[in-house]
Design a protein around this motif. Structure first.
Motif, mmCIF file in Angstrom:
data_model
loop_
_atom_site.group_PDB
_atom_site.id
_atom_site.type_symbol
_atom_site.label_atom_id
_atom_site.label_comp_id
_atom_site.label_asym_id
_atom_site.label_seq_id
_atom_site.Cartn_x
_atom_site.Cartn_y
_atom_site.Cartn_z
ATOM 1 N N MET A 1 -0.891 11.595 -8.430
ATOM 2 C CA MET A 1 -0.211 10.315 -8.630
ATOM 3 C C MET A 1 -0.852 9.532 -9.759
ATOM 4 S SD MET A 1 0.669 7.446 -5.767
ATOM 5 C CE MET A 1 -1.014 7.476 -5.107
ATOM 6 N N CYS A 2 -2.163 9.671 -9.899
ATOM 7 C CA CYS A 2 -2.865 8.903 -10.933
ATOM 8 C C CYS A 2 -3.559 9.823 -11.916
ATOM 9 C CB CYS A 2 -3.877 7.963 -10.288
ATOM 10 S SG CYS A 2 -3.159 6.775 -9.169
ATOM 11 N N SER A 3 -3.015 11.031 -12.090
ATOM 12 C CA SER A 3 -3.682 12.000 -12.943
ATOM 13 C C SER A 3 -3.737 11.555 -14.393
ATOM 14 C CB SER A 3 -2.975 13.354 -12.847
ATOM 15 O OG SER A 3 -1.617 13.223 -13.222
ATOM 16 N N ASP A 4 -2.783 10.678 -14.811
ATOM 17 C CA ASP A 4 -2.772 10.221 -16.200
ATOM 18 C C ASP A 4 -3.990 9.391 -16.548
ATOM 19 O OD1 ASP A 4 -1.897 8.242 -14.520
ATOM 20 O OD2 ASP A 4 -0.694 7.250 -16.061
ATOM 21 N N PHE A 5 -4.765 8.968 -15.537
ATOM 22 C CA PHE A 5 -5.992 8.224 -15.785
ATOM 23 C C PHE A 5 -7.012 9.081 -16.514
ATOM 24 C CE2 PHE A 5 -7.276 4.054 -14.196
ATOM 25 C CZ PHE A 5 -6.045 3.564 -13.832
ATOM 26 N N TYR A 119 3.360 -9.132 -7.195
ATOM 27 C CA TYR A 119 3.302 -9.188 -5.733
ATOM 28 C C TYR A 119 3.237 -7.771 -5.164
ATOM 29 C CZ TYR A 119 4.794 -14.073 -6.093
ATOM 30 O OH TYR A 119 4.866 -15.415 -6.388
ATOM 31 N N CYS A 120 2.409 -7.601 -4.137
ATOM 32 C CA CYS A 120 2.314 -6.317 -3.432
ATOM 33 C C CYS A 120 2.406 -6.576 -1.932
ATOM 34 C CB CYS A 120 0.995 -5.610 -3.748
ATOM 35 S SG CYS A 120 0.850 -5.083 -5.477
ATOM 36 N N SER A 121 3.183 -5.738 -1.237
ATOM 37 C CA SER A 121 3.419 -5.951 0.189
ATOM 38 C C SER A 121 2.782 -4.892 1.076
ATOM 39 C CB SER A 121 4.928 -6.000 0.471
ATOM 40 O OG SER A 121 5.555 -4.805 0.034
ATOM 41 N N SER A 122 2.033 -3.966 0.494
ATOM 42 C CA SER A 122 1.333 -2.945 1.276
ATOM 43 C C SER A 122 0.198 -2.378 0.438
ATOM 44 C CB SER A 122 2.287 -1.816 1.692
ATOM 45 O OG SER A 122 2.685 -1.061 0.557
ATOM 46 N N SER A 123 -0.722 -1.711 1.092
ATOM 47 C CA SER A 123 -1.843 -1.113 0.357
ATOM 48 C C SER A 123 -1.352 0.009 -0.553
ATOM 49 C CB SER A 123 -2.895 -0.593 1.335
ATOM 50 O OG SER A 123 -2.334 0.327 2.247
ATOM 51 N N THR A 124 -0.300 0.713 -0.131
ATOM 52 C CA THR A 124 0.262 1.772 -0.974
ATOM 53 C C THR A 124 0.883 1.183 -2.229
ATOM 54 O OG1 THR A 124 0.708 3.163 0.954
ATOM 55 C CG2 THR A 124 1.908 3.676 -1.064
ATOM 56 N N GLN A 125 1.582 0.063 -2.083
ATOM 57 C CA GLN A 125 2.171 -0.595 -3.244
ATOM 58 C C GLN A 125 1.089 -1.125 -4.172
ATOM 59 O OE1 GLN A 125 4.757 -3.926 -2.412
ATOM 60 N NE2 GLN A 125 5.868 -3.682 -4.333
ATOM 61 N N LEU A 126 0.004 -1.615 -3.611
ATOM 62 C CA LEU A 126 -1.123 -2.069 -4.427
ATOM 63 C C LEU A 126 -1.687 -0.899 -5.221
ATOM 64 C CD1 LEU A 126 -3.232 -4.160 -5.308
ATOM 65 C CD2 LEU A 126 -4.508 -3.640 -3.217
ATOM 66 N N LEU A 127 -1.830 0.252 -4.568
ATOM 67 C CA LEU A 127 -2.348 1.437 -5.245
ATOM 68 C C LEU A 127 -1.435 1.860 -6.396
ATOM 69 C CD1 LEU A 127 -4.389 3.763 -5.402
ATOM 70 C CD2 LEU A 127 -3.018 4.972 -3.687
ATOM 71 N N LEU A 128 -0.127 1.889 -6.147
ATOM 72 C CA LEU A 128 0.832 2.268 -7.184
ATOM 73 C C LEU A 128 0.805 1.263 -8.335
ATOM 74 C CD1 LEU A 128 3.815 3.365 -4.930
ATOM 75 C CD2 LEU A 128 2.395 4.849 -6.344
ATOM 76 N N THR A 129 0.649 -0.014 -8.004
ATOM 77 C CA THR A 129 0.579 -1.047 -9.037
ATOM 78 C C THR A 129 -0.639 -0.837 -9.930
ATOM 79 O OG1 THR A 129 1.715 -2.675 -7.643
ATOM 80 C CG2 THR A 129 0.374 -3.519 -9.457
ATOM 81 N N LEU A 130 -1.778 -0.580 -9.322
ATOM 82 C CA LEU A 130 -3.002 -0.359 -10.094
ATOM 83 C C LEU A 130 -2.875 0.863 -10.993
ATOM 84 C CD1 LEU A 130 -5.686 -1.120 -7.338
ATOM 85 C CD2 LEU A 130 -4.978 -2.595 -9.222
ATOM 86 N N CYS A 131 -2.163 1.890 -10.500
ATOM 87 C CA CYS A 131 -1.968 3.102 -11.306
ATOM 88 C C CYS A 131 -1.114 2.841 -12.540
ATOM 89 C CB CYS A 131 -1.312 4.187 -10.460
ATOM 90 S SG CYS A 131 -2.397 4.963 -9.259
ATOM 91 N N LYS A 175 -9.116 4.368 -2.546
ATOM 92 C CA LYS A 175 -8.488 4.715 -3.817
ATOM 93 C C LYS A 175 -8.255 3.463 -4.664
ATOM 94 C CE LYS A 175 -6.153 8.758 -1.865
ATOM 95 N NZ LYS A 175 -4.848 9.349 -1.441
ATOM 96 N N CYS A 176 -7.836 2.392 -4.020
ATOM 97 C CA CYS A 176 -7.655 1.127 -4.745
ATOM 98 C C CYS A 176 -8.977 0.654 -5.337
ATOM 99 C CB CYS A 176 -7.095 0.052 -3.804
ATOM 100 S SG CYS A 176 -5.373 0.289 -3.321
ATOM 101 N N SER A 177 -10.048 0.772 -4.568
ATOM 102 C CA SER A 177 -11.364 0.337 -5.034
ATOM 103 C C SER A 177 -11.810 1.154 -6.236
ATOM 104 C CB SER A 177 -12.390 0.462 -3.899
ATOM 105 O OG SER A 177 -12.039 -0.343 -2.802
ATOM 106 N N TRP A 178 -11.645 2.464 -6.167
ATOM 107 C CA TRP A 178 -12.040 3.325 -7.284
ATOM 108 C C TRP A 178 -11.231 3.006 -8.538
ATOM 109 C CZ3 TRP A 178 -11.631 8.061 -3.561
ATOM 110 C CH2 TRP A 178 -12.787 8.116 -2.765
ATOM 111 N N LEU A 179 -9.937 2.761 -8.368
ATOM 112 C CA LEU A 179 -9.095 2.432 -9.519
ATOM 113 C C LEU A 179 -9.468 1.082 -10.122
ATOM 114 C CD1 LEU A 179 -5.528 3.674 -8.522
ATOM 115 C CD2 LEU A 179 -6.884 4.401 -10.478
ATOM 116 N N LEU A 180 -9.751 0.116 -9.263
ATOM 117 C CA LEU A 180 -10.176 -1.192 -9.751
ATOM 118 C C LEU A 180 -11.453 -1.068 -10.580
ATOM 119 C CD1 LEU A 180 -9.498 -3.406 -6.606
ATOM 120 C CD2 LEU A 180 -8.452 -3.707 -8.862
ATOM 121 N N LYS A 181 -12.399 -0.308 -10.079
ATOM 122 C CA LYS A 181 -13.658 -0.121 -10.801
ATOM 123 C C LYS A 181 -13.415 0.558 -12.145
ATOM 124 C CE LYS A 181 -18.334 1.715 -10.292
ATOM 125 N NZ LYS A 181 -19.283 2.442 -9.392
#
Length: 280
Positions: A1-5, A119-131, A175-181
């Motif tokens: 999902m975030c391989s482009d990173f 705006y994010c309504s779930s942890s999954t949506q937050l993860l997708l947003t960060l990606c 996963k959100c924490s790692w992406l934020l970092k």
């Protein structure tokens, strides 16, 4: 999902790195000592119970960033991720109006043009947003501050969805924490994230703000970690908020700023007026 990173760095990304981003060292001298001011790559946690002034402080700092330099601001861009759906645009506009020497609709729009709200309504949506944010940070070199209010919004939902497995409960937040970092480090940002206390001391202080601010700093650090260790290990600076239980006032607050690298402690008291945060 975030391989482009993990793809090779583009020319735009390299240019952003080389040009650098504006410093946020002067974002709020009343909140940060000179040696502990936020620098690129810093992750700060605003922690405390609901109603202790965390979001108001974010409005205060956001206004400071998006105001023009001619009005005492930093004139940089801010990305604000709201997971609680508590963001109050009218409140931010009110704060801006009080800080502008000559408030006008055009000037307010100019300031708000430096603010990006998601705006994010779930942890999954937050993860997708960060990606999906990498391209945005590349194309906006003046975007210096990332805010997440709040990172603990989905804690109980994730616990239920994860069943009895702690790994499943914490999987998305890790996963959100790692992406934020990764975003903060690679794009030279500063991150402010709020977390809410879920366990509090049995007895609240009833003393006034002056007496409360004279107590040793350590006496007010009521921090009890419960989010995943991936997040806890990333935080370099934690600010713990509390509210004065004074029958004569409902808008007096205090905070203890704890820099986890230098181990410095700093306590400040503040009030919230129509014009925003005002330090005592």
């Amino acid at each position: 999902m975030c391989s482009d990173f993990h793809r090779a760095e583009s020319g735009t990304e390299l240019l952003v790195r080389l040009e650098g981003r504006s410093s946020l060292k002067e974002i709020e001298p009343n909140l940060f000592a000179d040696e502990d001011s936020p620098v690129h790559g810093d992750i700060l946690e605003f922690h405390g119970p609901e109603g202790t002034g965390k979001t108001e402080m974010l409005y205060h700092l956001t206004a400071r960033c998006i105001l023009p330099r001619s009005e005492g601001g930093l004139e940089v861009e801010v990305l604000f991720i709201d997971t609680d759906y508590h963001f109050d645009m009218l409140r931010l506009v009110t704060v801006l109006e009080h800080r502008l020497s000559q408030s006008s609709e055009e000037m307010i729009k100019c300031c708000l043009g430096r603010l990006f709200l998601v705006y994010c309504s779930s942890s999954t949506q937050l993860l997708l947003t960060l990606c999906s944010l990498e391209a945005m940070f590349c194309s906006h070199p003046s975007l210096c501050l990332l805010i997440v209010d709040s990172l603990s919004a989905f804690y109980w939902i994730d616990r239920v969805n994860g069943g009895e497995s702690v790994n499943l409960q914490e999987s998305t937040l890790k996963k959100c924490s790692w992406l934020l970092k990764k975003l903060v480090n690679e794009y030279h940002l500063v991150l402010f994230a709020t977390t809410q206390s879920i366990m509090q001391r049995a007895a609240a202080s009833t003393e006034g703000p002056v007496a409360a601010c004279r107590r040793p700093c350590g006496a007010d650090v009521d921090y009890r970690p419960y989010l995943c260790k991936a997040w806890q290990h990333m935080v370099k600076h934690r600010i713990v908020f509390s509210r004065h239980e004074d029958a004569n006032s409902t808008n007096q607050f205090s905070l203890v700023s704890h820099h986890l690298t230098s181990h410095s402690l700093r306590k400040r008291c503040f009030i919230i007026k129509e014009s925003g945060v005002e330090f005592c």
